[in-house]
Each structure stands twice: as structure tokens, then as C-alpha cells.
Design a protein around this motif. Structure first.
Motif, PDB file in Angstrom:
ATOM      1  N   GLU A 181       9.853  80.968  47.518  1.00  0.00           N
ATOM      2  CA  GLU A 181       9.823  81.918  48.646  1.00  0.00           C
ATOM      3  C   GLU A 181      10.139  83.329  48.181  1.00  0.00           C
ATOM      4  O   GLU A 181       9.474  84.294  48.574  1.00  0.00           O
ATOM      5  N   ALA A 182      11.138  83.464  47.311  1.00  0.00           N
ATOM      6  CA  ALA A 182      11.516  84.781  46.788  1.00  0.00           C
ATOM      7  C   ALA A 182      10.388  85.393  45.973  1.00  0.00           C
ATOM      8  O   ALA A 182      10.140  86.606  46.034  1.00  0.00           O
ATOM      9  N   VAL A 183       9.692  84.539  45.206  1.00  0.00           N
ATOM     10  CA  VAL A 183       8.557  85.026  44.407  1.00  0.00           C
ATOM     11  C   VAL A 183       7.465  85.573  45.320  1.00  0.00           C
ATOM     12  O   VAL A 183       6.897  86.645  45.072  1.00  0.00           O
ATOM     13  N   SER A 184       7.178  84.848  46.391  1.00  0.00           N
ATOM     14  CA  SER A 184       6.131  85.281  47.317  1.00  0.00           C
ATOM     15  C   SER A 184       6.517  86.580  48.024  1.00  0.00           C
ATOM     16  O   SER A 184       5.670  87.460  48.239  1.00  0.00           O
ATOM     17  N   ILE A 185       7.784  86.711  48.389  1.00  0.00           N
ATOM     18  CA  ILE A 185       8.260  87.956  49.009  1.00  0.00           C
ATOM     19  C   ILE A 185       8.102  89.114  48.032  1.00  0.00           C
ATOM     20  O   ILE A 185       7.655  90.209  48.391  1.00  0.00           O
ATOM     21  N   LEU A 186       8.461  88.868  46.776  1.00  0.00           N
ATOM     22  CA  LEU A 186       8.327  89.910  45.752  1.00  0.00           C
ATOM     23  C   LEU A 186       6.873  90.305  45.558  1.00  0.00           C
ATOM     24  O   LEU A 186       6.549  91.492  45.432  1.00  0.00           O
ATOM     25  N   VAL A 187       5.985  89.327  45.557  1.00  0.00           N
ATOM     26  CA  VAL A 187       4.554  89.617  45.418  1.00  0.00           C
ATOM     27  C   VAL A 187       4.064  90.433  46.599  1.00  0.00           C
ATOM     28  O   VAL A 187       3.359  91.442  46.433  1.00  0.00           O
ATOM     29  N   LEU A 188       4.437  90.022  47.820  1.00  0.00           N
ATOM     30  CA  LEU A 188       3.973  90.706  49.025  1.00  0.00           C
ATOM     31  C   LEU A 188       4.455  92.156  49.072  1.00  0.00           C
ATOM     32  O   LEU A 188       3.646  93.087  49.186  1.00  0.00           O
ATOM     33  N   LEU A 189       5.763  92.352  48.990  1.00  0.00           N
ATOM     34  CA  LEU A 189       6.323  93.702  49.135  1.00  0.00           C
ATOM     35  C   LEU A 189       6.145  94.532  47.872  1.00  0.00           C
ATOM     36  O   LEU A 189       5.904  95.744  47.948  1.00  0.00           O
ATOM     37  N   GLY A 190       6.254  93.884  46.710  1.00  0.00           N
ATOM     38  CA  GLY A 190       6.118  94.623  45.453  1.00  0.00           C
ATOM     39  C   GLY A 190       4.724  95.206  45.279  1.00  0.00           C
ATOM     40  O   GLY A 190       4.568  96.392  44.950  1.00  0.00           O
ATOM     41  N   THR A 191       3.695  94.366  45.500  1.00  0.00           N
ATOM     42  CA  THR A 191       2.324  94.877  45.357  1.00  0.00           C
ATOM     43  C   THR A 191       1.998  95.908  46.435  1.00  0.00           C
ATOM     44  O   THR A 191       1.272  96.879  46.174  1.00  0.00           O
TER      45      THR A 191
END
Length: 434
Positions: A4-14
Motif C-alpha cells: 500500500e505504501a509503495v502504491s501511495i508513493l507511486v501515485l503521489l510521487g509521480t
């Protein structure tokens, strides 16, 4: 790190990376959503499904009507009528033309609902007049762009409709009523700033107040002001919905512009409707793609994590409210208004509610913060329009606007910490108890 944390990072980071790289906002939102869905192992069919779902709202049908109404009235010859009305009320003061500028935006904003339209329409008339009367061009531009933000608060505003839909079906009528006092408060704060600067620079006064002249201008402006009554009063008393009132207002605006003020000709309609389509296409693309982005935020529990994170910084409601404003102000420097509303509302509204801020009050806070963002580089669209209309370098306009930023922040803080500024009229007139 959890999936879940990885997906959040992908969403907001990109998303923020593409914003910094100056991608168009729709591409940034859409691509970050695609990357997030892929990181979660979900089918990309989810994207168009959520986009369609995001626009499947009866309330959103009001948006194209409000945009069309604003374009028709804005090009229909009403600007001069409203300038004359404001001049009859406030022209006698020190720095009278600047005070007229402030209140003309209040009147015009209730018709156009757009800070950009206000700046382009009124600025092209008032800025040259102010310069001829001895006002510096950068000062004239600064008060034009800052006062234009009153139009975002004074109904009917399509941004209010977007917020109401994004926040989960909040009453559009309550939001409309909630905008009047904050818009008035912002105008008063700007008036104080204008008066202080005008005394210092010895700007001229206009003619003395005349009740006869004021009555004459009220009569001339009646048809323009009646458009606001059709929308707001009709919604407030429950005669029709926001969508129905907007549709009626379009027909009314077309009639007034063509046959009463005669500022619009039949041959001009194609261009006016083309402008409406251009604006609406941008808004609807953002709404649809942001719905998919919001879906990712929801299933990843980002709003819950945001509440936990912000409340972990401080348990003080005052500090949290200031943090919410700071976040919105920073985002306003790099993003346009509609995507800020669409993306941040699902995240920050729960935080606001956790410290006792009413959803309607928070809507006014969001809109006012976004309004300030429209005046700040690097993505301050109203700042760019004002600079282009006045032919004044943007750097000079920003410098001249600094005192008015303070006025706007003062109004924002009053809206944030005095709930009745936003909620008094909805409670009195609608029995709102949210």
C-alpha cells in the motif's frame, strides 16, 4: 515497505514529479493514476470506469450552464453598467477608482463566477482609466487581479458546484449563501489596503456621492443584477435546483445581452459558445480524470493517513487549520484551481472535519486559498492575464500586489477562525445545521 505504501508513493510521487516538470495537469493526474493502478495490479479498465463515474452527477450539469451564463453576460455589454454603479457608490472616496475596481469585481463576479473573466473584462476597461487618472499601472493591475477573486466566492460560482460534488453532495444552495459574507469581507479588506496606499500616494477622489445618480445606475444595472437573483433566490427558496436555475439563467442572459444591453450580436454567438466549449472541455477532463485519481486515494486510505499524519504534528485545532491553509496555498502556487479542489478535497476535508470545521466553511476556505493561488507565480493564470491586459511586466505586478496579498490572507484567517463568516447566512436563510 508495504504494498500500500509503495502504491501511495507511486501515485503521489509521480504526480508531483510531473507537476515540477511542468506536465499539463490532466496528463500529470492521468499518468500518475495509470502508474498507481499498475502498481496495485488492477486492470486499466478501472480508469475509464472511474472517469465516467466521476461525471455521472446531476449537480455537475450546472457547470456548463454557469460557464455559458458568465460568457454571455461578460460579452453582453454589462461591464460598463456595473462600473458606473460601483462608481456611484464608492467613487467619492480617496483612491475612488481603485475602490470602484474592488466593488465592481464583487458585482461582476456574481455574474461571471470567474476571476479570469473579471480580470480580462473589467481590467481592459478600468486599468487604462486608472492610469489616465494618475494611478500607477502596476497598482491598477494589482487591485484588479486581487479583487477579481471576489467572483470566486460570490455566487453563482461553478467552482462551488465542483467542490459540492467532490465533497459528497453538500448543498449547493448552502455554499452559494456561504460565499456572500466572505466575498464582502475580502472586498472590505482590499478597500482598507487601497485607502492606506491612496492616502500615502495622494491618489485622487471622484465626484461626491449623489443619491439621484445612484438610483439611476441601479435602474440601468437592474437587468444584469437580476441574473443573480434568478440563480441564488431560486435555489435558496427551493423553486428549482442549481442545475435548473443555471439553465434558466442562460436563456435570460442570452435575451438580456442580445435585446436589452445589445452588447452581443447573433453573429457573435458562435464565438461565445466556442469559448464556453473551450472552458468546459478543460473543466470536464479534469473532473473525470480526477475522479479516477480520487478512487486511488480512497482505496489506498490516503485521507485516513493524512488525518493521522497532520494530527500527529499537533493536537491544536489552530495549528492544524493553519497547516491546511498552508498546504492549499503552496499547491495554489503550482496548480490550477479545479484540480486542487478535485484532488485535495477528499484528502483534507476529513482532516478539517476532525477539528470541527464545517464542510461548507471548508469549501469557502478552499476556494479562497485557490483564489490567492491564481495570483502567485509560477502558475498564476489571473496574474498572467492581468499582466498581459495592462502590458506591465509580471515582476512589477507581483511587487505591487504584495500589500494586497496581506489583505487576502487577513480575510482568509477570519474565514478560517470565525465560522459564522461563512455559516451565518446558510443558517439564517436555509436553516443549515451542518
Amino acid at each position: 515497505m508495504s504494498p500500500e505504501a509503495v502504491s501511495i508513493l507511486v501515485l503521489l510521487g509521480t504526480f508531483f514529479l510531473m507537476i515540477l516538470l511542468r506536465f499539463p495537469i490532466a496528463y500529470a493526474v492521468g499518468l500518475s493514476t495509470v502508474f498507481c493502478l499498475l502498481s496495485m495490479g488492477k486492470s486499466l479498465v478501472t480508469l475509464p470506469q472511474q472517469m465516467v463515474k466521476g461525471t455521472w452527477s446531476f449537480s455537475l450539469m450546472a457547470v456548463p450552464f454557469f460557464i455559458t451564463m458568465g460568457v454571455l453576460m461578460g460579452s453582453g455589454g454589462i461591464s460598463e453598467k456595473l462600473i458606473a454603479l460601483a462608481n456611484s457608490l464608492f467613487g467619492w472616496m480617496r483612491g475612488g477608482l481603485a475602490q470602484v475596481n474592488v466593488w465592481d469585481s464583487y458585482f461582476f463576479g456574481g455574474i461571471s463566477g470567474s476571476a479570469a473573466a473579471d480580470t480580462a473584462s473589467l481590467g481592459s476597461i478600468l486599468i487604462p482609466i486608472m492610469v489616465d487618472q494618475g494611478y500607477e499601472a502596476d497598482f491598477a493591475t494589482a487591485i484588479t487581479i486581487t479583487s477579481s477573486c471576489e467572483g470566486l466566492l460570490v455566487p453563482p460560482s461553478h467552482n462551488m458546484v465542483i467542490y459540492a460534488t467532490t465533497a459528497g453532495g453538500i448543498s449547493v444552495g448552502a455554499l452559494f449563501m456561504a460565499g456572500y459574507l466572505p466575498g464582502f469581507l475580502l472586498a472590505v479588506c482590499l478597500m482598507i489596503g487601497v485607502y492606506i496606499i491612496s492616502l500615502k500616494r495622494n491618489y485622487p477622489k471622484g465626484e461626491k456621492f449623489s443619491l439621484k445618480n445612484f438610483g439611476k445606475q441601479i435602474i440601468k444595472s437592474f437587468w444584469a443584477l437580476a441574473a443573480i437573483l434568478i440563480v441564488v433566490v431560486g435555489v435558496v427558496i427551493g423553486l428549482f435546483t442549481a442545475t435548473e436555475s443555471a439553465a434558466i439563467a442562460v436563456v435570460y442572459s442570452l435575451f438580456v445581452s442580445l435585446y436589452i444591453y445589445k452588447g452581443l450580436k447573433w453573429k457573435d454567438l458562435w464565438g461565445a459558445f466556442g469559448e464556453c466549449v473551450d472552458t468546459l472541455s478543460i473543466v470536464m477532463i479534469l473532473i473525470s480524470i480526477s475522479a479516477a485519481f480520487g478512487y486511488c486515494l480512497t482505496i489506498l486510505h490516503v485521507p485516513t493517513h493524512a488525518v493521522e499524519f497532520i494530527t500527529s504534528i499537533s493536537s491544536s485545532p489552530i495549528v492544524i487549520a493553519l497547516l491546511l491553509n498552508l498546504i492549499l496555498l503552496i499547491l495554489g502556487c503550482v496548480m490550477d484551481m479545479a484540480p486542487i479542489i478535485l484532488i485535495t478535497t477528499p484528502i483534507l476535508l476529513p482532516v478539517a472535519q476532525s477539528i470541527g470545521i464545517d464542510p461548507v466553511q471548508f469549501g469557502i476556505m478552499v476556494v479562497l486559498n485557490c483564489g490567492i493561488g491564481l495570483l502567485t507565480p509560477p502558475v498564476g493564470s489571473v496574474l498572467f492575464i492581468g499582466s498581459a491586459v495592462a502590458k506591465v511586466p509580471m515582476e512589477k505586478v507581483v511587487k505591487a500586489t504584495l500589500p494586497f496579498y496581506l489583505c487576502m490572507v487577513a480575510a482568509l484567517l477570519l474565514v478560517t477562525f470565525i465560522p459564522d463568516v461563512s455559516l451565518l447566512l446558510p443558517r439564517l436563510l436555509l436553516g443549515y445545521g451542518g
